[in-house]
Motif scaffolding. Structure first.
Motif, PDB file in Angstrom:
ATOM      1  N   LEU A 209       0.811  -1.216   0.000  1.00 28.27           N
ATOM      2  CA  LEU A 209       0.000   0.000   0.000  1.00 28.27           C
ATOM      3  C   LEU A 209       0.844   1.265   0.000  1.00 28.27           C
ATOM      4  O   LEU A 209       0.409   2.314  -0.471  1.00 28.27           O
ATOM      5  CB  LEU A 209      -0.929   0.004   1.225  1.00 28.27           C
ATOM      6  CG  LEU A 209      -2.124  -0.947   1.175  1.00 28.27           C
ATOM      7  CD1 LEU A 209      -2.757  -1.081   2.557  1.00 28.27           C
ATOM      8  CD2 LEU A 209      -3.155  -0.469   0.166  1.00 28.27           C
ATOM      9  N   ILE A 210       2.046   1.160   0.516  1.00 27.83           N
ATOM     10  CA  ILE A 210       2.915   2.336   0.594  1.00 27.83           C
ATOM     11  C   ILE A 210       3.885   2.407  -0.572  1.00 27.83           C
ATOM     12  O   ILE A 210       4.020   3.435  -1.245  1.00 27.83           O
ATOM     13  CB  ILE A 210       3.698   2.330   1.929  1.00 27.83           C
ATOM     14  CG1 ILE A 210       2.725   2.412   3.115  1.00 27.83           C
ATOM     15  CG2 ILE A 210       4.700   3.484   1.976  1.00 27.83           C
ATOM     16  CD1 ILE A 210       3.383   2.201   4.462  1.00 27.83           C
ATOM     17  N   VAL A 211       4.567   1.298  -0.850  1.00 25.71           N
ATOM     18  CA  VAL A 211       5.649   1.303  -1.837  1.00 25.71           C
ATOM     19  C   VAL A 211       5.123   1.414  -3.271  1.00 25.71           C
ATOM     20  O   VAL A 211       5.647   2.199  -4.077  1.00 25.71           O
ATOM     21  CB  VAL A 211       6.510   0.032  -1.685  1.00 25.71           C
ATOM     22  CG1 VAL A 211       7.536  -0.051  -2.812  1.00 25.71           C
ATOM     23  CG2 VAL A 211       7.195   0.029  -0.330  1.00 25.71           C
ATOM     24  N   ILE A 212       4.092   0.641  -3.607  1.00 30.74           N
ATOM     25  CA  ILE A 212       3.632   0.584  -4.993  1.00 30.74           C
ATOM     26  C   ILE A 212       3.124   1.938  -5.497  1.00 30.74           C
ATOM     27  O   ILE A 212       3.540   2.397  -6.568  1.00 30.74           O
ATOM     28  CB  ILE A 212       2.563  -0.512  -5.170  1.00 30.74           C
ATOM     29  CG1 ILE A 212       3.219  -1.884  -5.020  1.00 30.74           C
ATOM     30  CG2 ILE A 212       1.879  -0.403  -6.532  1.00 30.74           C
ATOM     31  CD1 ILE A 212       2.253  -3.033  -5.052  1.00 30.74           C
ATOM     32  N   PRO A 213       2.225   2.625  -4.764  1.00 25.24           N
ATOM     33  CA  PRO A 213       1.765   3.921  -5.294  1.00 25.24           C
ATOM     34  C   PRO A 213       2.874   4.955  -5.405  1.00 25.24           C
ATOM     35  O   PRO A 213       2.891   5.748  -6.355  1.00 25.24           O
ATOM     36  CB  PRO A 213       0.687   4.349  -4.290  1.00 25.24           C
ATOM     37  CG  PRO A 213       0.965   3.586  -3.059  1.00 25.24           C
ATOM     38  CD  PRO A 213       1.543   2.277  -3.506  1.00 25.24           C
ATOM     39  N   ILE A 214       3.802   4.945  -4.456  1.00 23.82           N
ATOM     40  CA  ILE A 214       4.910   5.904  -4.521  1.00 23.82           C
ATOM     41  C   ILE A 214       5.783   5.612  -5.733  1.00 23.82           C
ATOM     42  O   ILE A 214       6.179   6.530  -6.473  1.00 23.82           O
ATOM     43  CB  ILE A 214       5.732   5.864  -3.213  1.00 23.82           C
ATOM     44  CG1 ILE A 214       4.903   6.438  -2.052  1.00 23.82           C
ATOM     45  CG2 ILE A 214       7.034   6.628  -3.375  1.00 23.82           C
ATOM     46  CD1 ILE A 214       5.591   6.367  -0.711  1.00 23.82           C
TER      47      ILE A 214
ATOM     48  N   PHE B 287      -3.931   3.706   7.599  1.00 23.26           N
ATOM     49  CA  PHE B 287      -3.125   4.853   7.179  1.00 23.26           C
ATOM     50  C   PHE B 287      -2.319   4.531   5.920  1.00 23.26           C
ATOM     51  O   PHE B 287      -2.128   5.397   5.054  1.00 23.26           O
ATOM     52  CB  PHE B 287      -2.195   5.289   8.309  1.00 23.26           C
ATOM     53  CG  PHE B 287      -2.879   6.108   9.371  1.00 23.26           C
ATOM     54  CD1 PHE B 287      -3.661   7.195   9.030  1.00 23.26           C
ATOM     55  CD2 PHE B 287      -2.750   5.792  10.712  1.00 23.26           C
ATOM     56  CE1 PHE B 287      -4.293   7.967   9.999  1.00 23.26           C
ATOM     57  CE2 PHE B 287      -3.388   6.546  11.690  1.00 23.26           C
ATOM     58  CZ  PHE B 287      -4.158   7.631  11.335  1.00 23.26           C
ATOM     59  N   ALA B 288      -1.849   3.295   5.813  1.00 22.50           N
ATOM     60  CA  ALA B 288      -1.140   2.893   4.594  1.00 22.50           C
ATOM     61  C   ALA B 288      -2.076   2.957   3.392  1.00 22.50           C
ATOM     62  O   ALA B 288      -1.686   3.396   2.304  1.00 22.50           O
ATOM     63  CB  ALA B 288      -0.569   1.486   4.756  1.00 22.50           C
ATOM     64  N   ALA B 289      -3.337   2.528   3.589  1.00 19.96           N
ATOM     65  CA  ALA B 289      -4.329   2.625   2.515  1.00 19.96           C
ATOM     66  C   ALA B 289      -4.568   4.081   2.137  1.00 19.96           C
ATOM     67  O   ALA B 289      -4.878   4.388   0.974  1.00 19.96           O
ATOM     68  CB  ALA B 289      -5.645   1.962   2.944  1.00 19.96           C
ATOM     69  N   GLY B 290      -4.417   4.990   3.097  1.00 19.48           N
ATOM     70  CA  GLY B 290      -4.565   6.414   2.808  1.00 19.48           C
ATOM     71  C   GLY B 290      -3.517   6.904   1.819  1.00 19.48           C
ATOM     72  O   GLY B 290      -3.801   7.752   0.960  1.00 19.48           O
ATOM     73  N   VAL B 291      -2.300   6.389   1.917  1.00 26.80           N
ATOM     74  CA  VAL B 291      -1.255   6.747   0.952  1.00 26.80           C
ATOM     75  C   VAL B 291      -1.664   6.293  -0.449  1.00 26.80           C
ATOM     76  O   VAL B 291      -1.554   7.035  -1.424  1.00 26.80           O
ATOM     77  CB  VAL B 291       0.091   6.102   1.348  1.00 26.80           C
ATOM     78  CG1 VAL B 291       1.157   6.387   0.291  1.00 26.80           C
ATOM     79  CG2 VAL B 291       0.544   6.618   2.714  1.00 26.80           C
ATOM     80  N   PHE B 292      -2.160   5.048  -0.531  1.00 24.39           N
ATOM     81  CA  PHE B 292      -2.568   4.482  -1.814  1.00 24.39           C
ATOM     82  C   PHE B 292      -3.694   5.307  -2.439  1.00 24.39           C
ATOM     83  O   PHE B 292      -3.611   5.723  -3.595  1.00 24.39           O
ATOM     84  CB  PHE B 292      -3.014   3.032  -1.598  1.00 24.39           C
ATOM     85  CG  PHE B 292      -3.148   2.224  -2.858  1.00 24.39           C
ATOM     86  CD1 PHE B 292      -2.170   1.326  -3.222  1.00 24.39           C
ATOM     87  CD2 PHE B 292      -4.253   2.359  -3.678  1.00 24.39           C
ATOM     88  CE1 PHE B 292      -2.273   0.571  -4.384  1.00 24.39           C
ATOM     89  CE2 PHE B 292      -4.384   1.617  -4.838  1.00 24.39           C
ATOM     90  CZ  PHE B 292      -3.387   0.715  -5.191  1.00 24.39           C
ATOM     91  N   THR B 293      -4.764   5.535  -1.677  1.00 27.96           N
ATOM     92  CA  THR B 293      -5.914   6.265  -2.220  1.00 27.96           C
ATOM     93  C   THR B 293      -5.570   7.724  -2.498  1.00 27.96           C
ATOM     94  O   THR B 293      -6.070   8.309  -3.464  1.00 27.96           O
ATOM     95  CB  THR B 293      -7.109   6.190  -1.258  1.00 27.96           C
ATOM     96  OG1 THR B 293      -6.724   6.702   0.028  1.00 27.96           O
ATOM     97  CG2 THR B 293      -7.588   4.759  -1.086  1.00 27.96           C
ATOM     98  N   GLY B 294      -4.731   8.307  -1.641  1.00 26.10           N
ATOM     99  CA  GLY B 294      -4.360   9.709  -1.847  1.00 26.10           C
ATOM    100  C   GLY B 294      -3.628   9.917  -3.151  1.00 26.10           C
ATOM    101  O   GLY B 294      -3.913  10.863  -3.903  1.00 26.10           O
ATOM    102  N   ILE B 295      -2.693   9.021  -3.459  1.00 30.41           N
ATOM    103  CA  ILE B 295      -1.938   9.145  -4.706  1.00 30.41           C
ATOM    104  C   ILE B 295      -2.802   8.784  -5.904  1.00 30.41           C
ATOM    105  O   ILE B 295      -2.761   9.447  -6.945  1.00 30.41           O
ATOM    106  CB  ILE B 295      -0.672   8.263  -4.638  1.00 30.41           C
ATOM    107  CG1 ILE B 295       0.310   8.843  -3.606  1.00 30.41           C
ATOM    108  CG2 ILE B 295      -0.007   8.142  -6.007  1.00 30.41           C
ATOM    109  CD1 ILE B 295       1.542   8.006  -3.376  1.00 30.41           C
TER     110      ILE B 295
END
Length: 437
Positions: free
Chosen positions: A32-37, A297-305
């Motif tokens: 959830l963190i690495v892939i979207p970034i 919170f990790a899902a928040g990174v994914f959805t935010g990006i």
């Protein structure tokens, strides 16, 4: 960047995430963190990654707070023995028959889902049935499937969330959206009970019917390893407090996080007046609660990006543009079929406020009414409930102690079947047209 390329990046991000977690090559947290970034950096959004990710995290902060304090609250109630009588009665009623256990799971989940809060439904249903599943050695993924399917059916009610979103997005009367769907929902509920009968039968053939004794098979409490934690004399106090918390959650008399904060403060003080005991009870459930919140919170990174980069909008636009003009009169049916996959790869807010209005505008050119598109867009919620972008899925996985990928591998085919049943029900009752003109 063209919308087509942006859509390809978005679909690539979601596919990469799904493949990695379902093949167990990367944990859900890391994915959830690495892939979207990584995808956003490749797509050229490097300078904006930070702001997009933080925006997504902030957007999910209230949800994380609800889950944190709800898990702690119900954990304290488990310790105090509030649910022991319920489990004892359920176990006595279902005995050692896995089919009856599965049916009981579906019925309780359908009833509890009426409060409109998926997290509460998950916590109450899992709390009541997980000890029974473990005692009978049943597959806990059956519990997850029945819980998600039942909750999705009832969640189409106006107070559940999706219906209110789509009615607001398309400026429709919520009753015009919901009331024609009631027959289809009823068909879906029958389908959930049939699924419980089937999956319970599979477990029954695998395990047989266990003799749990004439009463409760020796069941004493959900915390049999620490019976001194139970507070049977405070049973009615805890029941009234819990009903008050649930009533507050339904009526939204206060913000939802604050309701569970207040409930937890009262519960832990009344049941365990000594400060050392309070710290011990919070600590006992902290690992489960924190694990869930971290994933949210990790899902928040994914959805935010995904949202901030414009990938979500591009993905929706790509869906609309790939439909040939001759298929336009079938847009109601097409939207119904696509509602599951589309709501799986994006949040409800992104789907209903960003994508459905685009679909409704396109469908209007072919004579498909916006209210019909609105109804069609609600029919994929069983699939949406297994999306990695849904905070509640991490709550269920955490409480059942299973991997998200395992839940999806086991549950997606049944979720798709339940969604197909809803679509069928909507078509035969006229809530959604197969074709116009």
């Amino acid at each position: 960047m063209s919308p087509t390329v942006l859509a390809l990046f978005g679909f690539g991000m979601v596919i990469a995430f799904m493949v990695l977690i379902m093949t167990k090559r990367m944990s859900a947290l890391a994915s959830l963190i690495v892939i979207p970034i990584a995808v956003a950096a490749i797509a050229g959004f490097g300078p904006e990654i930070g702001s997009m990710g933080i925006k997504g995290v902030v957007a999910l902060a209230p949800t994380a707070a609800v889950l944190l304090f709800a898990v702690l609250y119900f954990g304290v109630m488990i310790d105090a023995g509030l649910f022991d009588p319920l489990v004892r009665r359920v176990l006595k009623a279902v005995g050692g028959d896995p089919r009856k256990v599965a049916l009981g799971t579906a019925i309780v989940a359908l009833i509890v889902s009426l409060d409109g809060d998926g997290a509460t439904t998950a916590i109450v249903t899992i709390t009541a049935f997980l000890p029974i599943y473990r005692r009978l050695n049943m597959n806990v993924l059956v519990l997850a499937v029945l819980l998600g399917s039942a909750n999705a059916m009832i969640n189409i009610a106006p107070w559940g969330g999706p219906t209110a979103r789509v009615a607001s997005a398309l400026h429709l009367d919520i009753n015009d959206v919901f009331l024609p769907l009631i027959p289809a929902i009823a068909i879906g509920i029958v389908g959930v009970l049939a699924l419980a009968w089937h999956l319970g039968g599979v477990e029954r053939r695998r395990l047989g019917v266990t003799d749990v004794g004439p009463e409760t098979g020796g069941f004493t409490s959900l915390r049999a390893d620490a019976p001194d934690l139970a507070r049977p004399r405070l049973l009615w106090v805890n029941l009234v407090l819990t009903l008050a918390v649930l009533a507050g959650a339904i009526t939204r008399i206060l913000p939802l996080p604050l309701i569970f904060m207040v409930g937890l403060a009262i519960a832990v003080t009344v049941n365990y007046p000594r400060l050392d005991d309070q710290r011990a009870r919070i600590g006992a459930h902290a690992a489960n609660a924190i694990g869930i919140v971290i994933l949210v919170f990790a899902a928040g990174v994914f959805t935010g990006i995904l949202d901030g980069s414009g990938m979500v909008a591009a993905m929706g636009g790509a869906f609309v543009h790939v439909i040939p003009p001759e298929m336009g009169p079938y847009m109601g049916f097409i939207t119904a079929l696509a509602s599951g996959p589309l709501s799986f790869v994006m949040s409800n807010d992104a789907y209903y406020f960003g994508i459905v209005p685009v679909i409704a505008e396109a469908a209007g050119h072919y004579g498909v009414a916006p209210v019909e598109i609105a109804r069609a867009s609600l029919l994929g919620q069983t699939i949406h409930n297994l999306s990695p972008l849904v905070a509640g899925v991490y709550l269920v996985a955490g409480m059942l102690d299973v991997e998200l990928g395992a839940m999806q591998r086991f549950g997606l085919k049944w979720a798709a079947l339940m969604a197909a049943l809803l679509v069928f029900g909507a078509l035969i009752t006229g809530a959604v047209p197969f074709v116009v003109g």
